[in-house]
Write an enzyme that holds these catalytic residues in place. Sequence first.
Site, PDB file in Angstrom:
ATOM      1  N   TYR A  75       0.821  -1.221   0.000  1.00 36.25           N
ATOM      2  CA  TYR A  75       0.000   0.000   0.000  1.00 36.25           C
ATOM      3  C   TYR A  75       0.856   1.274   0.000  1.00 36.25           C
ATOM      4  O   TYR A  75       0.350   2.339   0.359  1.00 36.25           O
ATOM      5  CB  TYR A  75      -0.968  -0.008   1.186  1.00 36.25           C
ATOM      6  CG  TYR A  75      -2.199  -0.867   0.941  1.00 36.25           C
ATOM      7  CD1 TYR A  75      -3.066  -0.597  -0.121  1.00 36.25           C
ATOM      8  CD2 TYR A  75      -2.512  -1.944   1.773  1.00 36.25           C
ATOM      9  CE1 TYR A  75      -4.192  -1.382  -0.359  1.00 36.25           C
ATOM     10  CE2 TYR A  75      -3.646  -2.724   1.542  1.00 36.25           C
ATOM     11  CZ  TYR A  75      -4.482  -2.436   0.472  1.00 36.25           C
ATOM     12  OH  TYR A  75      -5.603  -3.196   0.249  1.00 36.25           O
ATOM     13  N   PHE A  99      -5.759   7.169   5.994  1.00 39.32           N
ATOM     14  CA  PHE A  99      -6.200   5.819   6.340  1.00 39.32           C
ATOM     15  C   PHE A  99      -5.085   4.784   6.269  1.00 39.32           C
ATOM     16  O   PHE A  99      -5.311   3.607   6.569  1.00 39.32           O
ATOM     17  CB  PHE A  99      -7.379   5.387   5.444  1.00 39.32           C
ATOM     18  CG  PHE A  99      -7.087   5.428   3.959  1.00 39.32           C
ATOM     19  CD1 PHE A  99      -6.387   4.393   3.337  1.00 39.32           C
ATOM     20  CD2 PHE A  99      -7.509   6.507   3.185  1.00 39.32           C
ATOM     21  CE1 PHE A  99      -6.126   4.423   1.975  1.00 39.32           C
ATOM     22  CE2 PHE A  99      -7.247   6.541   1.818  1.00 39.32           C
ATOM     23  CZ  PHE A  99      -6.547   5.500   1.214  1.00 39.32           C
ATOM     24  N   GLU A 127       2.735  -6.192  -7.863  1.00 37.77           N
ATOM     25  CA  GLU A 127       2.123  -6.892  -6.737  1.00 37.77           C
ATOM     26  C   GLU A 127       2.379  -8.398  -6.803  1.00 37.77           C
ATOM     27  O   GLU A 127       2.632  -9.027  -5.777  1.00 37.77           O
ATOM     28  CB  GLU A 127       0.628  -6.557  -6.671  1.00 37.77           C
ATOM     29  CG  GLU A 127       0.438  -5.096  -6.260  1.00 37.77           C
ATOM     30  CD  GLU A 127      -0.998  -4.580  -6.360  1.00 37.77           C
ATOM     31  OE1 GLU A 127      -1.883  -5.342  -6.788  1.00 37.77           O
ATOM     32  OE2 GLU A 127      -1.209  -3.399  -6.010  1.00 37.77           O
TER      33      GLU A 127
END
Length: 143
Positions: free
Chosen positions: A43, A51, A120
Amino acid sequence: MVKPDGVQRALVGEVIRRFESKGFILVGLKMMQVSRELAEKHYEVHKERPFFGSLVEFIISAPVVAMVWEGDGVVSAARKIIGATNPLSAEPGTIRGDYGVNIGRNLIHGSDALETAAREISLWFSNDELANWEPTIKPWLYE
Ligand code: RTP
Ligand code: MG
Protein backbone atom coordinates in the site's frame (compact mmCIF):
# COMPACT_ATOMS: atom_id res chain seq x y z
CA MET A 1 -6.43 -10.60 -2.43
CA VAL A 2 -9.30 -11.56 -0.16
CA LYS A 3 -8.77 -9.24 2.80
CA PRO A 4 -9.09 -10.38 6.44
CA ASP A 5 -12.80 -9.51 6.55
CA GLY A 6 -13.52 -11.65 3.47
CA VAL A 7 -11.66 -14.60 4.98
CA GLN A 8 -13.38 -14.24 8.37
CA ARG A 9 -16.77 -14.00 6.66
CA ALA A 10 -16.08 -17.21 4.71
CA LEU A 11 -16.31 -15.49 1.32
CA VAL A 12 -13.10 -16.96 -0.13
CA GLY A 13 -14.99 -19.63 -2.08
CA GLU A 14 -17.49 -17.08 -3.37
CA VAL A 15 -14.69 -14.82 -4.64
CA ILE A 16 -12.91 -17.71 -6.35
CA ARG A 17 -16.20 -18.94 -7.82
CA ARG A 18 -16.93 -15.56 -9.43
CA PHE A 19 -13.52 -15.34 -11.11
CA GLU A 20 -13.51 -19.00 -12.14
CA SER A 21 -17.04 -18.86 -13.58
CA LYS A 22 -16.20 -15.75 -15.55
CA GLY A 23 -13.50 -17.72 -17.34
CA PHE A 24 -10.32 -16.36 -15.81
CA ILE A 25 -7.53 -18.81 -15.15
CA LEU A 26 -6.15 -19.32 -11.67
CA VAL A 27 -2.35 -19.41 -11.64
CA GLY A 28 -1.53 -18.67 -8.00
CA LEU A 29 -3.31 -19.10 -4.67
CA LYS A 30 -2.20 -18.99 -1.05
CA MET A 31 -3.44 -18.20 2.41
CA MET A 32 -1.04 -16.11 4.45
CA GLN A 33 -0.52 -13.96 7.48
CA VAL A 34 0.85 -10.74 6.00
CA SER A 35 3.92 -9.10 7.55
CA ARG A 36 3.86 -5.39 8.31
CA GLU A 37 6.69 -4.95 5.80
CA LEU A 38 4.69 -6.53 2.96
CA ALA A 39 1.51 -4.63 3.86
CA GLU A 40 3.38 -1.31 3.89
CA LYS A 41 5.07 -2.05 0.57
CA HIS A 42 1.82 -3.20 -0.99
CA TYR A 43 0.00 0.00 0.00
CA GLU A 44 3.05 2.28 -0.44
CA VAL A 45 1.13 4.47 -2.90
CA HIS A 46 -1.26 5.41 -0.05
CA LYS A 47 1.55 6.16 2.44
CA GLU A 48 0.54 9.80 2.94
CA ARG A 49 -3.21 9.14 3.16
CA PRO A 50 -4.93 9.40 6.56
CA PHE A 51 -6.20 5.82 6.34
CA PHE A 52 -2.77 4.25 5.66
CA GLY A 53 -2.04 3.28 9.28
CA SER A 54 -5.40 1.66 9.95
CA LEU A 55 -5.36 -0.05 6.54
CA VAL A 56 -1.98 -1.66 7.25
CA GLU A 57 -3.10 -2.68 10.77
CA PHE A 58 -6.19 -4.26 9.29
CA ILE A 59 -4.39 -6.19 6.55
CA ILE A 60 -1.97 -7.72 9.09
CA SER A 61 -4.69 -8.41 11.69
CA ALA A 62 -5.72 -11.85 10.37
CA PRO A 63 -4.96 -14.14 7.41
CA VAL A 64 -5.65 -13.13 3.81
CA VAL A 65 -5.89 -15.19 0.62
CA ALA A 66 -3.71 -13.96 -2.23
CA MET A 67 -4.37 -15.06 -5.78
CA VAL A 68 -3.22 -14.48 -9.32
CA TRP A 69 -5.69 -14.65 -12.20
CA GLU A 70 -4.85 -14.67 -15.88
CA GLY A 71 -6.91 -13.85 -18.97
CA ASP A 72 -7.64 -11.22 -21.61
CA GLY A 73 -8.45 -7.91 -19.93
CA VAL A 74 -8.40 -9.51 -16.51
CA VAL A 75 -7.22 -6.40 -14.61
CA SER A 76 -10.07 -4.11 -15.66
CA ALA A 77 -12.67 -6.89 -15.73
CA ALA A 78 -11.67 -7.96 -12.22
CA ARG A 79 -12.16 -4.43 -10.93
CA LYS A 80 -15.67 -4.46 -12.41
CA ILE A 81 -16.41 -7.79 -10.73
CA ILE A 82 -15.01 -6.39 -7.47
CA GLY A 83 -16.97 -3.11 -7.64
CA ALA A 84 -16.39 0.44 -6.39
CA THR A 85 -14.01 1.03 -3.47
CA ASN A 86 -16.87 2.08 -1.19
CA PRO A 87 -19.24 -0.89 -0.92
CA LEU A 88 -22.17 1.48 -0.34
CA SER A 89 -21.66 2.88 -3.85
CA ALA A 90 -20.74 -0.44 -5.44
CA GLU A 91 -23.34 -1.84 -7.83
CA PRO A 92 -25.34 -4.89 -6.80
CA GLY A 93 -23.90 -7.88 -8.59
CA THR A 94 -20.36 -6.86 -7.70
CA ILE A 95 -18.53 -8.50 -4.79
CA ARG A 96 -18.37 -5.31 -2.73
CA GLY A 97 -21.91 -4.32 -3.76
CA ASP A 98 -23.33 -7.68 -2.71
CA TYR A 99 -21.40 -8.27 0.50
CA GLY A 100 -19.94 -5.05 1.91
CA VAL A 101 -21.14 -1.91 3.71
CA ASN A 102 -17.98 -0.08 4.81
CA ILE A 103 -15.00 1.30 2.88
CA GLY A 104 -12.54 -0.03 5.46
CA ARG A 105 -14.12 -3.50 5.22
CA ASN A 106 -14.46 -3.85 1.46
CA LEU A 107 -13.50 -7.52 1.40
CA ILE A 108 -11.07 -7.67 -1.45
CA HIS A 109 -8.16 -5.93 -3.16
CA GLY A 110 -7.61 -5.94 -6.90
CA SER A 111 -4.64 -4.61 -8.86
CA ASP A 112 -5.56 -1.41 -10.70
CA ALA A 113 -3.32 -1.69 -13.81
CA LEU A 114 -1.08 -4.20 -15.56
CA GLU A 115 2.07 -2.57 -14.15
CA THR A 116 0.62 -2.60 -10.63
CA ALA A 117 -0.36 -6.25 -11.09
CA ALA A 118 3.20 -7.12 -12.14
CA ARG A 119 4.60 -5.27 -9.12
CA GLU A 120 2.12 -6.89 -6.74
CA ILE A 121 2.62 -10.41 -8.12
CA SER A 122 6.36 -10.12 -7.56
CA LEU A 123 5.78 -8.77 -4.04
CA TRP A 124 3.35 -11.51 -3.04
CA PHE A 125 4.52 -14.58 -4.96
CA SER A 126 7.77 -16.28 -5.86
CA ASN A 127 8.07 -17.74 -9.38
CA ASP A 128 7.75 -21.33 -8.19
CA GLU A 129 4.38 -20.49 -6.61
CA LEU A 130 2.88 -19.62 -10.00
CA ALA A 131 1.53 -22.38 -12.21
CA ASN A 132 2.30 -22.37 -15.90
CA TRP A 133 -0.62 -24.27 -17.41
CA GLU A 134 -2.96 -24.25 -20.40
CA PRO A 135 -6.44 -25.36 -19.37
CA THR A 136 -8.07 -27.60 -22.01
CA ILE A 137 -11.16 -25.38 -21.72
CA LYS A 138 -9.28 -22.45 -23.34
CA PRO A 139 -10.67 -22.88 -26.91
CA TRP A 140 -14.17 -22.65 -25.35
CA LEU A 141 -13.28 -19.33 -23.74
CA TYR A 142 -11.36 -17.64 -26.57
CA GLU A 143 -11.80 -17.89 -30.33
P1 RTP B 1 -7.83 -1.85 -3.33
O1 RTP B 1 -6.56 -1.13 -3.65
O2 RTP B 1 -7.88 -2.40 -1.91
O3 RTP B 1 -8.20 -2.86 -4.38
O4 RTP B 1 -9.03 -0.83 -3.36
P2 RTP B 1 -9.27 0.32 -4.40
O5 RTP B 1 -8.24 0.32 -5.47
O6 RTP B 1 -10.70 0.21 -4.80
O7 RTP B 1 -9.09 1.56 -3.44
P3 RTP B 1 -7.78 2.42 -3.13
O8 RTP B 1 -8.08 3.82 -3.45
O9 RTP B 1 -6.57 1.79 -3.75
O10 RTP B 1 -7.67 2.28 -1.56
C1 RTP B 1 -7.06 1.16 -0.97
C2 RTP B 1 -7.87 0.69 0.21
O11 RTP B 1 -7.80 1.65 1.24
C3 RTP B 1 -9.01 1.67 1.98
N1 RTP B 1 -9.53 3.03 1.96
N2 RTP B 1 -10.05 3.59 3.02
N3 RTP B 1 -11.25 5.40 4.80
C4 RTP B 1 -11.07 5.76 3.54
O12 RTP B 1 -11.41 6.84 3.11
C5 RTP B 1 -10.44 4.81 2.65
N4 RTP B 1 -10.15 5.01 1.37
C6 RTP B 1 -9.57 3.86 0.94
C7 RTP B 1 -9.98 0.74 1.31
O13 RTP B 1 -9.99 -0.49 2.03
C8 RTP B 1 -9.37 0.54 -0.08
O14 RTP B 1 -9.71 -0.71 -0.60
MG1 MG C 1 -6.17 0.28 -5.08
